[in-house]
Design a protein around this motif. Structure first.
Motif, short mmCIF file in Angstrom:
data_model
loop_
_atom_site.label_atom_id
_atom_site.label_comp_id
_atom_site.label_asym_id
_atom_site.label_seq_id
_atom_site.Cartn_x
_atom_site.Cartn_y
_atom_site.Cartn_z
N ALA A 71 0.94 -1.19 -0.05
CA ALA A 71 -0.09 0.12 0.08
C ALA A 71 0.89 1.32 -0.12
N VAL A 94 2.33 1.89 -3.42
CA VAL A 94 1.42 2.37 -4.36
C VAL A 94 1.10 3.66 -4.09
N VAL A 95 1.05 4.10 -2.76
CA VAL A 95 0.97 5.81 -2.56
C VAL A 95 2.04 6.56 -2.91
N ILE A 106 1.89 6.71 -6.83
CA ILE A 106 0.63 7.39 -7.49
C ILE A 106 0.72 8.85 -7.14
N LEU A 107 1.02 9.14 -5.86
CA LEU A 107 1.17 10.58 -5.38
C LEU A 107 1.63 11.77 -6.49
N PRO A 143 0.42 19.27 -8.47
CA PRO A 143 0.34 20.38 -9.42
C PRO A 143 1.79 21.03 -9.60
N SER A 144 2.68 21.14 -8.61
CA SER A 144 3.77 21.68 -8.80
C SER A 144 4.87 20.88 -7.95
N SER A 145 6.15 21.12 -7.99
CA SER A 145 6.90 20.26 -7.30
C SER A 145 7.35 20.86 -5.90
N TYR A 171 4.65 20.50 -4.00
CA TYR A 171 4.28 19.38 -3.42
C TYR A 171 5.31 18.14 -3.08
N ARG A 189 8.39 18.57 -2.85
CA ARG A 189 9.20 18.78 -1.30
C ARG A 189 8.35 18.55 -0.27
N VAL A 190 7.26 18.78 -0.15
CA VAL A 190 6.29 18.57 1.19
C VAL A 190 6.49 16.88 1.43
N TRP A 198 8.21 11.87 3.86
CA TRP A 198 8.91 10.52 3.80
C TRP A 198 10.26 10.37 4.94
#
Lengths: 393, 313
Positions: free
Chosen positions: B14, B17-18, B21-22, B27-29, B31, B33-34, B39
């Motif tokens: 799981a 997969v996350v 796919i995430l 919409p931009s890089s 996200y 970074r966040v 992780w």
């Protein structure tokens, strides 16, 4: 296959959860007819005394600029994030400004730590970044897209040493804070002391949260031949040094503080012990005492009045740095007649004779600060207030 | 659901997969970074969870190991001419060794002495990093060389997203597998009853020490990753506040739950970003949400959620 079914459901749940989080961090969409200026400041946290006046100044003047029609026919939209003094957070917000908000330029970075963490983001994205941090390493070595407005600690050392030389002092003691500001300024002072024929015969330090510096000062007192004491420090440490200095009866030896204590709260904390202390500071602190012929007088008096009327708190040089950064940027955008990051960068570098609260700024490809020693005024504290020292004394 | 949370294949699948796919929903890089930050933080809190959730010991100075890892990748290439990945390994070894030396005398004692010892240790490490400015750049920090693997320079947000995601998968997989090893089973026994574990011949002190060393190595690797991702380190990374943040991630997500550590990290990294719209009320909201979460979900988010789902059936 119950396991697989459950697994699928679980995966779906996970995805749903993550997309909700994703949506939550999507900001609202804005119209494209504005110029976006970004800012990451330490509005809260231990460095809030920097970030708070900076944020107030930026918001105040962006509103003023927009009220008279904005820049190059477009209104400015200011995007401010609070990093709480945390360099890692600052770095994330810098990425957010560049990647998500797509700002044309950035004025911010309250501390040297947060600024240094954000520099790689703006350098890589080729977005101009005007920093409000003090240390010289922000602009030395010169980076293409990084500028700054505050005086450097090296200049403060030079201004102090210039005054010492004038008074024909050659042997001094230093007592420095071990925080970022004190460490950096101590290193710069030791580096340039030789240029002024000055010998540092005693070199003491204190922790940023120490409550008594009598031991270090006694050691300095017992060192023979010291003609003056210099205290590179920041926050409440220097106020304690100043008090202890008077208690130990050392006031006959001139004491020099740094530009880091250039706020009214220092005088309040140090009390009458502050009398006779000298320090380099920006013209902003003594705006009303400047002669009318001074080119900075109008700007600093204007800024002081506007800020104090709006923020209901005494003006500080830190807010002044934000004022300078914003107007250097806005002037560059006006000259470029565009918000294109590359063109704005080139115009910022061509800034010439800009009169700000910190001094008169003339930048060049090798100088992304653009201030010289005349930006600092040597002040002396007398009767609980700043006074300009007489030329030649 | 409860059974599924114990199925390590399902959890890792799981998670994979996350992670895969995430990026397509971003919409931009920014996200990316966040997510990468999530992780990396999750990696550190998984390690801490082995110590807190399984061995029942708290480390209040865990950011020290994070800082050691971070500074090893800064100092290694800059002062010693070592490659970044080797510095990461050295940092992990140093952290593990220090954890061993600190933990060995202390974990022989009963009770939460480790929390106090690590608190002091954390402050000490932060102090050394702040004052040894010749090596560490002092309070303002120092730049970190970019990671190069087989001549390929890892610098983009995408590259870091995949690398940190891969590390998280690996870290989660190892931590999950721990349950089936003799160490893991002994840890479970210890968690249920220390006395009983001792009676059946488990070396309790040695076991706790092993968990502490594992947690330190995880934190150190996470620190190295973050340092190379940011290209910059400063002493905040090793500070007390960061230690508290790591502990909060573990407790908020759920003690003993590996998935919980990931969820806890995600909440603590994403929430401040989402709450910036509230401006000056941001910290107030953050505190409020955490208090509410702890009052109504005492076992942490993930164990509570799985209990709810189980009882709904």
């Amino acid at each position: 296959m119950p396991d697989l079914n459950q697994f699928n459901r679980r995966a779906a749940r996970c995805l749903l959860g993550f997309s909700i989080l994703g949506l939550a961090i999507c900001g609202p969409a804005y119209a494209a007819e504005t110029i976006k200026i970004g800012s990451v400041l330490s509005v809260t946290g231990p460095a809030s005394f920097l970030g708070d006046p900076e944020e107030k100044t930026l918001k105040l003047y962006v509103d003023k600029i927009n009220a008279v029609g904005g820049v190059a026919g477009k209104k400015i939209e200011l995007v401010v994030y609070d990093d709480g003094g945390d360099a890692n957070k600052a770095r994330t917000f810098a990425t957010r400004l560049v990647e998500d908000d797509k700002v044309s330029a950035m004025v911010g970075g309250s501390t040297t730590g947060t600024t240094m963490a954000m520099i790689p983001v703006f350098e890589e994205a080729k977005v101009p970044f005007i920093s409000l941090a003090g240390a010289i390493e922000v602009v030395d070595p010169v980076r293409q897209y990084v500028f700054k407005t505050p005086h450097t600690d090296k200049m403060a050392c030079e201004k102090i040493f210039e005054n010492l030389k004038l008074r024909t002092f050659t042997k001094i003691a230093m007592i420095s804070g071990t925080d970022g500001f004190g460490t950096s300024m101590r290193a710069q002072c030791l580096k340039v002391a030789g240029n002024y024929g000055i010998q540092v015969v005693a070199d003491e330090t204190y922790g940023p949260r120490d409550t008594d510096m009598t031991a270090q000062l006694t050691k300095i007192k017992n060192t023979a031949g010291i003609q003056a004491v210099v205290n590179p420090g920041f926050g409440q440490g220097p106020a304690i040094v100043t008090r202890n200095y008077a208690q130990l009866g050392m006031s006959a030896t001139p004491l020099y503080e740094s530009h880091g204590v250039a706020s009214k709260s220092f005088i309040e904390l140090a009390g009458s012990a502050a009398d006779g202390v000298r320090l380099p500071a920006a013209a902003l602190l003594v705006g009303d005492k400047l002669p009318d012929t001074d080119p900075q007088k109008k700007i600093v008096v204007d800024y002081k009045q506007t800020y104090e009327a709006s923020a209901k708190q005494p003006v500080s040089t830190f807010g002044g740095h934000a004022y300078d950064g914003l107007f250097i940027l806005v002037d560059a955008m006006k000259r470029a007649n565009s918000a294109d990051s590359g063109k704005v960068r080139d115009e910022i570098e061509k800034t010439k004779g800009f009169v700000g609260t910190g001094g008169i700024v003339t930048m060049s490809p090798t100088d992304h600060l653009g201030l010289d020693l005349s930006a600092f005024r040597m002040l002396e504290i007398k009767g609980g207030d700043w006074t300009l020292i007489q030329p030649g004394s | 659901m409860t059974a599924l949370l114990n199925n390590r294949y399902a959890i890792v699948a799981a998670l994979a997969v996350v992670i895969a796919i995430l990026p397509f929903t971003f919409p931009s890089s920014y996200y990316l970074r966040v997510a990468s930050l999530v992780w990396v933080s999750a990696f550190a809190s998984i390690g801490l969870n082995v110590l807190m959730g399984k061995a029942g010991q708290v480390s209040l100075g865990h950011a020290a190991f994070f800082g050691i890892g971070a500074y090893s990748t800064a100092i290694g290439p800059a002062h010693l001419g070592l490659p970044s990945w080797a510095s990461l390994v050295i940092g992990a070894c140093v952290s593990g060794l220090l954890a061993y030396l600190v933990g060995r005398p202390i974990l022989r004692l009963k009770g939460h002495y480790l929390a106090i010892a690590t608190l002091g240790f954390g402050v000490l490490v932060a102090l050394v990093i702040t004052t040894e400015s010749r090596w560490t750049g002092g309070p303002d920090g120092m730049p970190v060389a970019k990671l190069t693997v087989f001549g390929w320079r890892i610098g983009t947000a995408y590259a870091w997203y995949w690398l940190s995601g891969a590390f998280l998968l690996l870290g989660a997989w190892i931590a999950l597998n721990l349950d089936d090893t003799p160490t893991g089973r002994a840890l479970l026994a210890l968690h249920d009853s220390e006395v009983a574990a001792r009676v059946v011949g488990i070396d309790v002190a040695g076991l706790k020490l092993r968990a502490f060393v594992i947690a330190a190595v995880y934190a150190s690797i996470a620190g190295s990753l973050l340092a190379m991702m940011n290209g910059f380190v400063n002493p905040d990374l090793a500070g007390f506040q960061h230690s508290v943040e790591l502990v909060t991630m573990v407790v908020l997500g759920g003690l003993g739950s590996i998935v919980g550590s990931i969820v806890g990290a995600a909440v603590l990294v994403v929430l401040p970003q989402a709450l910036t719209v509230f401006q000056e009320y941001e910290n107030l909201m953050l505190g409020f949400i955490i208090i509410v979460a702890m009052v109504f979900m005492r076992d942490g988010i993930v164990p509570m959620a799985s209990k709810l789902i189980a009882s709904a059936r």
